[in-house]
Structure formats: C-alpha cells, structure tokens
Design an enzyme around this catalytic site. Structure first.
Site, mmCIF file in Angstrom:
data_model
loop_
_atom_site.group_PDB
_atom_site.id
_atom_site.type_symbol
_atom_site.label_atom_id
_atom_site.label_comp_id
_atom_site.label_asym_id
_atom_site.label_seq_id
_atom_site.Cartn_x
_atom_site.Cartn_y
_atom_site.Cartn_z
ATOM 1 N N LYS A 1 0.848 -1.205 0.000
ATOM 2 C CA LYS A 1 0.000 0.000 0.000
ATOM 3 C C LYS A 1 0.880 1.250 0.000
ATOM 4 O O LYS A 1 0.621 2.204 -0.734
ATOM 5 C CB LYS A 1 -0.924 0.006 1.226
ATOM 6 C CG LYS A 1 -2.054 -1.014 1.126
ATOM 7 C CD LYS A 1 -2.819 -1.156 2.442
ATOM 8 C CE LYS A 1 -3.762 -2.348 2.364
ATOM 9 N NZ LYS A 1 -4.461 -2.615 3.633
ATOM 10 N N GLN B 1 -4.818 -1.715 9.842
ATOM 11 C CA GLN B 1 -4.623 -2.987 9.142
ATOM 12 C C GLN B 1 -5.210 -4.135 9.963
ATOM 13 O O GLN B 1 -4.901 -4.288 11.147
ATOM 14 C CB GLN B 1 -3.122 -3.204 8.867
ATOM 15 C CG GLN B 1 -2.799 -4.441 8.077
ATOM 16 C CD GLN B 1 -3.319 -4.378 6.631
ATOM 17 O OE1 GLN B 1 -3.314 -3.334 5.980
ATOM 18 N NE2 GLN B 1 -3.796 -5.504 6.122
ATOM 19 N N ASP C 1 -11.155 2.843 4.361
ATOM 20 C CA ASP C 1 -11.430 1.411 4.189
ATOM 21 C C ASP C 1 -12.935 1.146 4.059
ATOM 22 O O ASP C 1 -13.340 0.028 3.719
ATOM 23 C CB ASP C 1 -10.878 0.607 5.382
ATOM 24 C CG ASP C 1 -9.514 -0.013 5.086
ATOM 25 O OD1 ASP C 1 -9.169 -0.148 3.888
ATOM 26 O OD2 ASP C 1 -8.807 -0.369 6.044
#
Ligand code: NAD
Length: 280
Positions: free
Chosen positions: A50, A94, A117
């Site tokens: 990422k 994460q 997200d």
C-alpha cells in the site's frame, strides 16, 4: 482458453495513472495514515504494498507501528489524534488485529469521513440504504469495476458470492443488490453451494479455499471473479481452479493480477476522495 481474461493489473494501472495526474494538480498532498499492530507477516506485506503504491502516485503515507500487546485505550487515543489532525485525510487500521483488541470499537472510532477502508457503520449503513457512502470498501469496489468491464448492465443477473466476510462478501452483496442483481450469499455453513453456483451468471469466490470452484460448479458462459489469495505448492492461487474453468467461463480474473491490484487502486482512489471531501 476461451474465457476472456479480466486483467486487473491493466485496469488498476490506468486508474493509478489518472489518480497521479489529479494529485499532481492539487495545492497540497493528500495523506494516508496506516496503523499496524504487531508483526503479522501477511499484514507487513500488504502494508508495504500500500505504501509503495501510494508513493508511486504522489500520496503521502505515515505508518504508525504499535506493539502486539498495545492496549485498547492507547490505540483509541492514536485514532483520536489522527481524527483531529487536519493533515490526515485517510486512516486505515490494518486487519486482523490481535485477539485482545476490540476491532469494532476501534473501527467505530475513526471519523467516517476519514474511513477510507469503508468499514465504519456510517459508511456500511449508507451503502445498505442505497445512499452514497463517503467510502466503499476497496476490495468490493474493485470487484464491481472488474465485473462492469465485461458486464456493464447488471440488472437482473443472478450472482452467487462464496464468502460472507465483513470486508468482502457482505458489502459486495449490497453493491450488487443496489445494481438490481439477484444475490445469493453463501458461507462455510451453506449446503450444496455447487447447486447454487451452477445457476449463476456471475460467481464471486471470496472464501480463502484454494481451487474450490471447479468446472462442474459453473454454467456455460459464467463470469468468474476470484478474490481468494492462497498459497499452493509455493505459488499464489485463487479460490477458483483457473485451468479447470477457463474453457467454460465467458470471463475470469486471474490470481495474481486480478482483484489484488484493484484493491490497492481503490484504496488510493478513496484517499484522494477523502482529501477532496475534506477540502470542499
Ligand atoms: P474471512 O476468513 O473473513 O471470510 C471467509 C468467508 O468464507 C466466511 O464467510 C466463511 O464462512 C466463508 N468460507 C470459508 N470456507 C468456505 C467454504 N469451504 N465454502 C464456502 N464458504 C466458505 O476471509 P476474507 O478476509 O473475506 O478473505 C477471503 C479470501 O479473499 C482470502 O483468501 C483472502 O486472502 C482474500 N482477500 C483478497 C483480497 C484481494 O485484494 N485480492 C482482499 C481481501 C481478501
């Protein structure tokens, strides 16, 4: 091979090129903050990818590494600081988190307009209401873009999704329903999934079971999207047995090179959207 290859790498590259141009024309650099707890090997790789992809298109990233044994309140306080910092446009935590942490409480603490997200209940709830959310989760958003390259009009299609996770199967089912598909969502306790997939115009496999979907699972001309990432004999493979289905399907995503690159491209897209939303 008769199935058309749905090339996620090429599509993701063209999206990233457009994002790079848009970012270069902004007065400031959008910033993505990533929270990584512990030393999970797979998470390390995902986060590294990422950051690399963000650097490549001119987005700024900040990585916040926390020890495995971090306490809930310390993680919440970091989220509060990131929420309050006007330089921070997007925040991701994460997953998975260590078991002692309450993932829902942590995700729910992120300001929904920084939740790139798309996991915050405000965003998932808006999606459920067929209202435009601030953000849609990157993997399902990427899957929708891939499907639409071969099937622009989804109305009335029968879709079977294998896997009902919060980050893939469920939001994807809602996105497809909002496009007037008839969606069947299946999971580990579903009986005879094969009988359901045999009738589907589109099958999305997102269960993490290597090569589960075989030629006899699908109908002629089906569109197949493979979200799975599994290790098979030293290689990466998906949840669909590519070689077994490639003569029968109309179109299929490869693994690697299908959904994976699109997931990253959609996260970058969401980060730019976050910047634009916060500078309206
Ligand atoms: P998860 O473990 O959270 O959920 C798996 C889902 O699949 C559950 O609903 C479970 O009930 C179902 N399932 C498990 N075994 C099954 C079986 N035999 N038959 C039917 N259903 C079954 O997983 P996840 O995070 O949604 O990830 C699923 C897969 O997708 C994994 O391989 C993961 O690595 C991959 N993934 C890929 C990307 C990408 O960008 N390509 C993104 C996210 C996840």
């Amino acid at each position: 091979m008769t199935a058309k290859l749905i090339d996620g790498k090429v599509l993701a590259q063209s999206i990233r090129d457009k994002l790079r141009q848009e970012i270069a024309s902004l007065p400031a650099v959008p910033q993505l903050d990533i929270v990584l707890v512990g030393n999970d090997d797979a998470s390390e790789i995902y986060v590294r990818n990422k950051i690399k992809a963000a650097d490549n298109i001119g987005l700024k990233t900040n990585l916040h590494r926390l020890p495995e044994e971090v306490e809930q309140r310390d993680l919440l306080s970091l989220i509060d600081n990131l929420n309050a910092d006007p330089q921070v446009n997007g925040i991701i935590v994460q997953l998975p988190l260590p078991e002692h942490l309450d993932m829902h409480q942590i995700i729910n603490r992120i300001n929904p307009i920084k939740d790139v997200d798309g996991f915050h209940p405000v965003n998932t709830g808006m999606l459920q209401n067929d209202e435009k959310p601030y953000f849609i989760a990157a993997t399902p958003l990427g899957v929708m873009r891939l499907i639409q390259t071969v099937c622009p009009d989804l109305s009335g299609k029968n879709v079977v999704i294998i896997g009902a996770s919060l980050i893939v199967g469920r939001p994807l089912a809602t996105l497809l329903l909002n496009k007037e598909c008839t969606v069947t969502i299946t999971h580990i306790h579903t009986k005879n999934i094969k009988e359901l997939t045999q009738k589907a115009d589109i099958v999305v496999a997102a269960c993490g079971v290597a090569n589960l979907v075989q030629e006899q699972w699908i109908k002629d001309g089906a569109i197949l999207i493979d979200v799975g990432i599994n290790r098979c004999e030293g290689k990466i493979c998906g949840d669909i047995d590519f070689d077994s289905v490639k003569e029968k399907a109309a179109a299929i995503t490869p693994v690697p090179g299908g959904v994976g690159p699109m997931t990253i491209a959609m996260l970058l897209h969401n980060t730019l959207e976050a910047y634009l939303l916060q500078h309206k």
